[in-house]
Every structure is written in structure tokens, then in C-alpha cells.
Write an enzyme that holds these catalytic residues in place. Structure first.
Site, PDB file in Angstrom:
ATOM      1  N   HIS A  72       0.863  -1.176   0.000  1.00 51.27           N
ATOM      2  CA  HIS A  72       0.000   0.000   0.000  1.00 51.27           C
ATOM      3  C   HIS A  72       0.906   1.235   0.000  1.00 51.27           C
ATOM      4  CE1 HIS A  72      -2.790   2.929   1.886  1.00 51.27           C
ATOM      5  NE2 HIS A  72      -3.778   2.129   1.517  1.00 51.27           N
ATOM      6  N   ASP A 100       2.962  -4.554   8.057  1.00 53.84           N
ATOM      7  CA  ASP A 100       1.737  -3.765   7.892  1.00 53.84           C
ATOM      8  C   ASP A 100       0.565  -4.747   7.954  1.00 53.84           C
ATOM      9  OD1 ASP A 100      -0.532  -2.579   6.903  1.00 53.84           O
ATOM     10  OD2 ASP A 100       0.419  -1.717   5.128  1.00 53.84           O
ATOM     11  N   GLN A 136      -4.636  -5.163   6.722  1.00 53.72           N
ATOM     12  CA  GLN A 136      -5.635  -6.058   6.120  1.00 53.72           C
ATOM     13  C   GLN A 136      -5.646  -7.444   6.756  1.00 53.72           C
ATOM     14  OE1 GLN A 136      -7.955  -5.142   4.161  1.00 53.72           O
ATOM     15  NE2 GLN A 136      -7.182  -3.125   3.617  1.00 53.72           N
ATOM     16  N   LYS A 184     -10.562  -0.683  10.449  1.00 54.69           N
ATOM     17  CA  LYS A 184     -10.700  -1.862   9.582  1.00 54.69           C
ATOM     18  C   LYS A 184     -11.056  -3.107  10.390  1.00 54.69           C
ATOM     19  CE  LYS A 184      -7.372  -0.124   6.216  1.00 54.69           C
ATOM     20  NZ  LYS A 184      -8.103   0.336   5.023  1.00 54.69           N
ATOM     21  N   CYS A 219      -4.795   2.622  -3.635  1.00 52.61           N
ATOM     22  CA  CYS A 219      -3.553   3.121  -3.024  1.00 52.61           C
ATOM     23  C   CYS A 219      -2.415   2.132  -3.223  1.00 52.61           C
ATOM     24  CB  CYS A 219      -3.720   3.416  -1.536  1.00 52.61           C
ATOM     25  SG  CYS A 219      -4.936   4.660  -1.180  1.00 52.61           S
TER      26      CYS A 219
HETATM   27  C1  PLP Z   1      -2.431  -2.786   3.508  1.00 50.97           C
HETATM   28  C2  PLP Z   1      -2.770  -1.426   4.033  1.00 50.97           C
HETATM   29  N1  PLP Z   1      -1.829  -0.712   4.644  1.00 50.97           N
HETATM   30  C3  PLP Z   1      -2.086   0.500   5.139  1.00 50.97           C
HETATM   31  C4  PLP Z   1      -3.321   1.084   5.044  1.00 50.97           C
HETATM   32  C5  PLP Z   1      -3.526   2.460   5.582  1.00 50.97           C
HETATM   33  O1  PLP Z   1      -4.398   2.450   6.655  1.00 50.97           O
HETATM   34  P1  PLP Z   1      -4.964   3.798   7.251  1.00 50.97           P
HETATM   35  O2  PLP Z   1      -5.485   4.596   6.114  1.00 50.97           O
HETATM   36  O3  PLP Z   1      -6.023   3.353   8.199  1.00 50.97           O
HETATM   37  O4  PLP Z   1      -3.820   4.483   7.934  1.00 50.97           O
HETATM   38  C6  PLP Z   1      -4.339   0.386   4.405  1.00 50.97           C
HETATM   39  C7  PLP Z   1      -5.676   0.996   4.260  1.00 50.97           C
HETATM   40  O5  PLP Z   1      -6.245   1.076   3.203  1.00 50.97           O
HETATM   41  C8  PLP Z   1      -4.052  -0.903   3.896  1.00 50.97           C
HETATM   42  O6  PLP Z   1      -5.004  -1.601   3.270  1.00 50.97           O
END
Ligand code: PLP
Lengths: 420, 150
Positions: A135, A212, A215, A238, A376
Site C-alpha cells: 500500500h 503492515d 488487512q 478496519k 492506493c
Molecule cells: C495494507 C494497508 N496498509 C495501510 C493502510 C492504511 O491504513 P490507514 O489509512 O487506516 O492508515 C491500508 C488501508 O487502506 C491498507 O489496506
């Protein structure tokens, strides 16, 4: 592949999805006159009554600032806020609650590590290793760090199924690598990375690993000690909790050795104009008034998740995924993007001659919420040579009937575009 | 479904399938890139200007049906127009897709562009329709920057 029809039968009997759906009030609303079919859980999940009520109760009867008052409400808020930290600690099976930092979200957690651990340890000529399915929030902070330091960002590529090529990951780990940052589950493709194995590979080279988990936490049970992750991050919104809150888990020795992130109240022991003595972890990383209601709401979300039988939940979600895969793949002109052997929660797809954005609009008219775009994760899109995908993402409150509604919705898309 | 029909009118679907003037222009007076980061729409608009008149217009790129049809219809409408006329149409088109066109008798003056009136019911898609026009306007003004609708 298992025989889905028998799984379908079993699932109808075994999993109390209708009962669970009643815990999530928003699931019974209508959109454009149709019952909501919410398949955008990877973007943000819906909230159970337990979370909504807990936050309401907090503001009705418990609200105050934390760590700075001797009065009843301040003590109560502090107690609840710190209890939430312990809830998260147990949820992740971390060794100590001091290893749990409340931040704004996964994005801030990664930025925190890049700005503290990264600035301290990454120097000119060093390398940071990520993978090809990250991401943007697990790319850009590292890119910025590398630019600042004259370091190099290395990327372990993915194969056509959307799996990280482990030989490449191993090859790119070296004495120059100061940190590896990898997602547990890809938000664009649904791939579950073998993070335990990848962490072991990195550790053999003495490289710490940030995972990270944005998900992953909604779909699988996480044990940070079993994984031996050095940092693990996720977002409350999430996992059925409130927005504006996330978690950074870090091993004690790392958190203690890193410089602070932001300066301000709460993160200090004493301040004079000559010198400030920083607070101990976790408070060292929590400058200013935190998102107290968010932390308490997250704890409620975790309590809710803990009330479910996760073996059954995971089995049910795998069934949904399998069925969705099978039924989508049967649609002529539809191509699934991301076909890793180990997947969770997400099906990305493209449809011949129809841009994902148009799919999204037409499905929306049917009450179906999916995400369309690059998620993203533009490098992932570039790898597949597509500008965007349509993405259906599941939670345990989704049903087999909703998958059928999605399939009918896609048939409608084809009708509108004259492809039938 | 009626809203959907209003959005995906036959003329829009047709221009999406068979975009007109969909080619690179080697000897363009100016070309500008337009980009919608939300959905990944990306177009390049090419203009040939002669004494303030658009003598040639073409485009390339990819995106959703609305943005592609908008670029295609725009290219057919603007050929032969003066810079001033193009700017007036730009304003009119804006009003149309934003639902700000209060003049009930104006269907004729919009001609083919009237097909985009349905977009106003889909706020999330207004940007898609407008992107090619914004890009064209920047090309007219011979701005070289990348246009973004975000
Ligand atoms: C794999 C992954 N990493 C990071 C994020 C970023 O999360 P947040 O926008 O809650 O900071 C997301 C959210 O879409 C994600 O799917």
C-alpha cells in the site's frame, strides 16, 4: 480447490451470520432503494452496537483527559484508556502493554517507525526493503526516508499470481538492509504473505521487520511473538472499531532505543528550557491528548471479535472467498487480479470493455458497495498493466446471498454496456 | 435504472466504444496531460491552433466511459471553434454536469453535449466528465502542467 457446493451447505448451517448481522445496525439500511450489500470492508469495516454504545457511554458518562487529573472522571478515563492498551496487548499476544502505542492509524504507525527508527538507523548507502504489493502508506514513508538519507529503497517483486517472490526477497536482504517493511495481507490482491517465514529470513541477516497488518487483523488471529515481528501495525477502523486510531506494536528494546516521534505533553517526564527528559514507553510516543474514545472503542471492537469463534469465522470467510472466486471467474470477460494460493478477504477484478469506475457506479445503484480504483497501490496496478480494478472485500457478516447479488449486479453492468 | 439510463446514454456508450479523434498529434500546437488520481483516468489532449481557431483536436489515454466519451464528444464539438467559443462551451458544460443549468430550453444549444446532463445525478462522476475539458482549457492557455481534478 474444495468442493464449494458442499461447503456452501455446511456454511449455511454452521455459521450464525444472520445473528451477527443484527449486531451491525448499518447493515440493514437501504441504498438507492435496495438493501445495502457492503463489500468494501478492506476500505473500512462497519461497527457493531457494542462499539457504538461503548463510545456513546464514554462521552455520556466517562469523558475527561487522561494522565493529568486527580478527579474522578480523569482517573476513570485514564483507567479505561490504559485498559484498552492491555486489551490490544492480549489481542496481539504482545509480551507487555508497554509495547502497544496508540497512533492515528496504520499510516501514522509506519511514518512513526520511519521517522524514529529509520532516521536513527538508516544512513547513506543503506537500504530499506519492501515488496511489490505494498500500500502507498508502506512505500512513501520509506521513499521519503531514503531520499533524506541518500539510502536506497529495494523492492522484492511479485509474480503473476500476486505472490512475493521469496528468492528475490532473500536475495535483496543484505548487510546494507536496515529494515524490511512488508504487508501481511495485500489490500489490492488479497495475497497472504508468509510473513513468519519472511521475518525469519530477515532475522538471519540481522534485519528487523515491520509488518503492515492493516488487512490481516480483520481476518486472521495475530500472535506477534509467534511471528517474531519487530513492529506490527494495524488500523482500528478496519477491525470494526472507530476511525482515527491505530496501533503500533514494537518490541521493547527497539521502542526504548528509538528517539521520540513528536514532542509535547504526555511524552515527557520533566521539561526545563535546557533539557527535557522523555517519558518511558509507551508514553514517549504519545505526545498530546490521545484519541481516548477511539482507544476505548477499539477495545470494544476487540471484545466483540473475541466473542466469536475464530476458527469458524476464518473457515466461513474462506468459504465466501472461494465462492466469490468461483462465481466471478465464471462470468465471461471477467478476469480476477490476484490469484495467490493463500488469500484472504479480497477479490479484485477487471471486466472486458468496462472501466472499474463504471462498474462501481452501476453496482452502487443496486445497493452494492465495492471499491474501484488503484486501491492506493499503483505499483501493483502497473505490474498488471491496468489503471484500476474493481474490488469486493468481505467481512464475516457478509453472506452467500450477497455474493449472488454481486454477481447479478455485474450481469447488469454487462447489460448496460451491451455486452450480453 | 432510469438514472443509470440517463447516465449511460447510447451516445456516451458509443463514444466510449469508438472514441473519435483518438490519436496522437505529432504537430500539435500544444498538448496537456490530465489526470484523475481517484480513478486513474489519464488523458492527453492535443490541439492545433491557427489564429485563435482550433483547427485540429485529438486525444489519447484511458479512463472510464464517462471521461472517455466526454473527451471524444468534446473533440467533435470543438473543431473549428475559436478560443473564445471554446471557453464559453467549457463554462456551459460545467454548469450542465453540475446540474446548474437552469435554462430549460437549452437542450438544442447543447447539441451532443446534452447527453452529459445525466452526470449531474452522480456527484462522484462529475469529475470524470469535466477532466477532458479542464485539460483542454489548459492546453488552450498553453499551460504545460499536468492537470489534476483532485
Ligand atoms: C495494507 C494497508 N496498509 C495501510 C493502510 C492504511 O491504513 P490507514 O489509512 O487506516 O492508515 C491500508 C488501508 O487502506 C491498507 O489496506
Amino acid at each position: 480447490m474444495k468442493n464449494t457446493s458442499t461447503i456452501e451447505q455446511q456454511t449455511r448451517i454452521d455459521f450464525p451470520v444472520e445473528k451477527i448481522r443484527r449486531d451491525f445496525p448499518i447493515l440493514s439500511i437501504s441504498v438507492h432503494g435496495k438493501p445495502l450489500v457492503y463489500l468494501d470492508n478492506a476500505a473500512s469495516a462497519q461497527k457493531p452496537n457494542l462499539v457504538i454504545d461503548t463510545i456513546k457511554k464514554y462521552y455520556l458518562t466517562e469523558n475527561s483527559n487522561v494522565h493529568r487529573g486527580v478527579h474522578y472522571l480523569s482517573e476513570l478515563a485514564t483507567k479505561k484508556y490504559e485498559a484498552a492498551r492491555v486489551t490490544v496487548q492480549k489481542f496481539l499476544n504482545a509480551e507487555s502493554e508497554r509495547e502497544i502505542i496508540f497512533v492515528r492509524g496504520t499510516t501514522e504507525a509506519i511514518n512513526l517507525v520511519a521517522a524514529t527508527f529509520g532516521r536513527k538507523n538508516v544512513q547513506a548507502g543503506d537500504e530499506v526493503l519492501i515488496t511489490g504489493l505494498e500500500h502507498h502508506s508502506n512505500i512513501v514513508p520509506w521513499q521519503m526516508l531514503c531520499e533524506e538519507k541518500g539510502a536506497r529503497l529495494r523492492v522484492a517483486p511479485i509474480n503473476d499470481d500476486g505472490e512475493v517472490v521469496l528468492e528475490e526477497f532473500a536475495r535483496l536482504l543484505s548487510g546494507k538492509t536496515k529494515i524490511a517493511a512488508i504487508s501481511h495481507i495485500s489490500n489490492a490482491l488479497g495475497t497472504i504473505n508468509p510473513v513468519k517465514q519472511m521475518i525469519e529470513m530477515a532475522h538471519q541477516q540481522g534485519v528487523p521487520v515491520l509488518v503492515d497488518g492493516a488487512q490481516a487483523v480483520p481476518h486472521i488471529r495475530i500472535d506477534v511473538r509467534d511471528l517474531d515481528a519487530d513492529f506490527y501495525t494495524f488500523s482500528s477502523h478496519k477491525i470494526f472499531g472507530p476511525t482515527g486510531l491505530g496501533i503500533l506494536y514494537g518490541k521493547t528494546n527497539l521502542l526504548e532505543s528509538m528517539p521520540p516521534y513528536q514532542g509535547g505533553g504526555d511524552m515527557i517526564k520533566s521539561v526545563t528550557f535546557e533539557k527535557t527528559i522523555f517519558n518511558d514507553i509507551p508514553h514517549k510516543y504519545e505526545a498530546g491528548t490521545p484519541h481516548i474514545a477511539g482507544a476505548i472503542g477499539l477495545a470494544a471492537a476487540i471484545d466483540y471479535m473475541n466473542s466469536l469463534d475464530w476458527d469458524v469465522v476464518q473457515q466461513y470467510e474462506q468459504t465466501l472467498l472461494l465462492l466469490a472466486h468461483e462465481k466471478l471467474a465464471a462470468i465471461q470477460g471477467l478476469r480476477i487480479i490476484g490469484t495467490a494460493k493463500e488469500k484472504a478477504g479480497v477479490v479484485s477484478f477487471v471486466l472486458d470493455g468496462v472501466h472499474p469506475h463504471d462498474i462501481g457506479t452501476i453496482l452502487d445503484q443496486e445497493g452494492i458497495a465495492i471499491r474501484t480504483g488503484h486501491h492506493c497501490a499503483q505499483p501493483v496496478m502497473q505490474k498488471y498493466g491496468i489503471p484500476a480494478t474493481a474490488r469486493a472485500s468481505f467481512a464475516f457478516y457478509n453472506t452467500i446471498e450477497e455474493i449472488d447479488t454481486l454477481i447479478r449486479g455485474i450481469q447488469k453492468v454487462k447489460e448496460v454496456f451491451g455486452h450480453v | 435504472m432510469s438514472d443509470l439510463k440517463a447516465l449511460y446514454q447510447e451516445i456516451i456508450l458509443d463514444h466510449n466504444r469508438n472514441p473519435r479523434n483518438f490519436k496522437k498529434m505529432k504537430d500539435a500546437s500544444c498538448s496537456v496531460d490530465g489526470y484523475n488520481p481517484l480513478c486513474g483516468d489519464h488523458y492527453t489532449i492535443y490541439l492545433k491552433l491557427d489564429k485563435g481557431v482550433i483547427t485540429e483536436i485529438s486525444f489519447q489515454g484511458s479512463g472510464c466511459a464517462i471521461s472517455k466519451a466526454s473527451a471524444s464528444v468534446m473533440s467533435t464539438v470543438l473543431k473549428g471553434k475559436t478560443r473564445a467559443e471554446a471557453e464559453v462551451l467549457f463554462e456551459k458544460f460545467h454548469h450542465l454536469v453540475r446540474g446548474e443549468n437552469k435554462n430549460e430550453n437549452s437542450a438544442e444549444e447543447f447539441g451532443k453535449l446534452a447527453a452529459f446532463a445525466g452526470v449531474s445525478e452522480f456527484p462522484a462522476r462529475v469529475k470524470c466528465a469535466i477532466l477532458p475539458w479542464h485539460t483542454m482549457k489548459n492546453a488552450l492557455e498553453e499551460k504545460k502542467d499536468i492537470v489534476s481534478t483532485e
